[in-house]
Design a protein around this motif. Sequence first.
Motif, PDB file in Angstrom:
ATOM      1  N   CYS A 214       0.842  -1.188   0.000  1.00  0.00           N
ATOM      2  CA  CYS A 214       0.000   0.000   0.000  1.00  0.00           C
ATOM      3  C   CYS A 214       0.883   1.246   0.000  1.00  0.00           C
ATOM      4  O   CYS A 214       2.084   1.168   0.229  1.00  0.00           O
ATOM      5  CB  CYS A 214      -0.947   0.010   1.200  1.00  0.00           C
ATOM      6  N   GLU A 215       0.273   2.375  -0.237  1.00  0.00           N
ATOM      7  CA  GLU A 215       0.986   3.651  -0.214  1.00  0.00           C
ATOM      8  C   GLU A 215       1.345   4.015   1.231  1.00  0.00           C
ATOM      9  O   GLU A 215       0.633   3.659   2.170  1.00  0.00           O
ATOM     10  CB  GLU A 215       0.106   4.758  -0.808  1.00  0.00           C
TER      11      GLU A 215
ATOM     12  N   ASP B 202      -1.478   5.724   3.092  1.00  0.00           N
ATOM     13  CA  ASP B 202      -2.524   4.825   3.594  1.00  0.00           C
ATOM     14  C   ASP B 202      -2.047   4.084   4.841  1.00  0.00           C
ATOM     15  O   ASP B 202      -2.803   3.882   5.785  1.00  0.00           O
ATOM     16  CB  ASP B 202      -2.965   3.842   2.513  1.00  0.00           C
TER      17      ASP B 202
ATOM     18  N   ARG C 147     -10.237   8.047   5.595  1.00  0.00           N
ATOM     19  CA  ARG C 147     -10.197   7.836   4.148  1.00  0.00           C
ATOM     20  C   ARG C 147      -8.884   7.172   3.721  1.00  0.00           C
ATOM     21  O   ARG C 147      -7.810   7.529   4.200  1.00  0.00           O
ATOM     22  CB  ARG C 147     -10.348   9.176   3.439  1.00  0.00           C
TER      23      ARG C 147
ATOM     24  N   THR D 148      -6.760   5.853   0.043  1.00  0.00           N
ATOM     25  CA  THR D 148      -6.750   6.016  -1.413  1.00  0.00           C
ATOM     26  C   THR D 148      -7.050   4.713  -2.124  1.00  0.00           C
ATOM     27  O   THR D 148      -7.533   4.718  -3.249  1.00  0.00           O
ATOM     28  CB  THR D 148      -5.405   6.583  -1.916  1.00  0.00           C
ATOM     29  N   SER D 149      -6.759   3.592  -1.463  1.00  0.00           N
ATOM     30  CA  SER D 149      -7.084   2.272  -1.997  1.00  0.00           C
ATOM     31  C   SER D 149      -7.135   1.298  -0.821  1.00  0.00           C
ATOM     32  O   SER D 149      -6.623   1.593   0.258  1.00  0.00           O
ATOM     33  CB  SER D 149      -6.058   1.828  -3.044  1.00  0.00           C
ATOM     34  N   PRO D 150      -7.757   0.129  -1.011  1.00  0.00           N
ATOM     35  CA  PRO D 150      -7.831  -0.840   0.092  1.00  0.00           C
ATOM     36  C   PRO D 150      -6.437  -1.243   0.592  1.00  0.00           C
ATOM     37  O   PRO D 150      -5.472  -1.264  -0.169  1.00  0.00           O
ATOM     38  CB  PRO D 150      -8.547  -2.034  -0.539  1.00  0.00           C
TER      39      PRO D 150
ATOM     40  N   ARG E 243      -8.874  -6.896   5.233  1.00  0.00           N
ATOM     41  CA  ARG E 243      -8.887  -5.920   4.138  1.00  0.00           C
ATOM     42  C   ARG E 243      -9.610  -4.690   4.659  1.00  0.00           C
ATOM     43  O   ARG E 243     -10.760  -4.775   5.083  1.00  0.00           O
ATOM     44  CB  ARG E 243      -9.615  -6.478   2.924  1.00  0.00           C
TER      45      ARG E 243
ATOM     46  N   ASP F  31     -10.887  -0.707   4.017  1.00  0.00           N
ATOM     47  CA  ASP F  31     -11.269   0.223   2.962  1.00  0.00           C
ATOM     48  C   ASP F  31     -11.998   1.399   3.596  1.00  0.00           C
ATOM     49  O   ASP F  31     -12.429   1.330   4.742  1.00  0.00           O
ATOM     50  CB  ASP F  31     -12.151  -0.476   1.925  1.00  0.00           C
ATOM     51  N   THR F  32     -12.149   2.456   2.836  1.00  0.00           N
ATOM     52  CA  THR F  32     -12.888   3.613   3.302  1.00  0.00           C
ATOM     53  C   THR F  32     -14.350   3.212   3.541  1.00  0.00           C
ATOM     54  O   THR F  32     -14.949   2.534   2.706  1.00  0.00           O
ATOM     55  CB  THR F  32     -12.821   4.747   2.259  1.00  0.00           C
TER      56      THR F  32
END
Length: 130
Positions: free
Chosen positions: A24-25, A28, A78, A80-82, A124, A126-127
């Motif tokens: 992930c980033e 995140d 928030r 940006t991706s899961p 997993r 996610d937002t």
Amino acid sequence: MRTTQRPTAAHSTDTDVTVELSGCEAGDAHAVFGALRTAFASDRASDDRPQEVTGERPTVWSATFDVAEVREKAGPTRLTSPVVADVQGGYWAVARLQEALTWAFAVEVLGTAAGDQEQEAQLRLDTRRP
């Protein structure tokens, strides 16, 4: 069965849960660790930000959280991706951390592995959608 009651002294377990994030980033990863630091004490300072590392190997960010006491519920956060989180600790501690994650994220259990005293879970995140 899901319980958030702390184990009694006769059934005491470790209250530390190790959380590893990869794939992930950095932003995140910081969001996930920040939400968890809002709720629990951590081995990482509040200004400790995950750093991107260049190279061929994947970056893995890791932190340990003491879930004995909830300091504050984290609000929706928030991403940006899961993000996939691998968590490991005692059964009660993992369940408590997972519950805290639901305050900030949509959480899906991808898998679990049970041991004698500890549990591993892959989650997993996610937002959360309103």
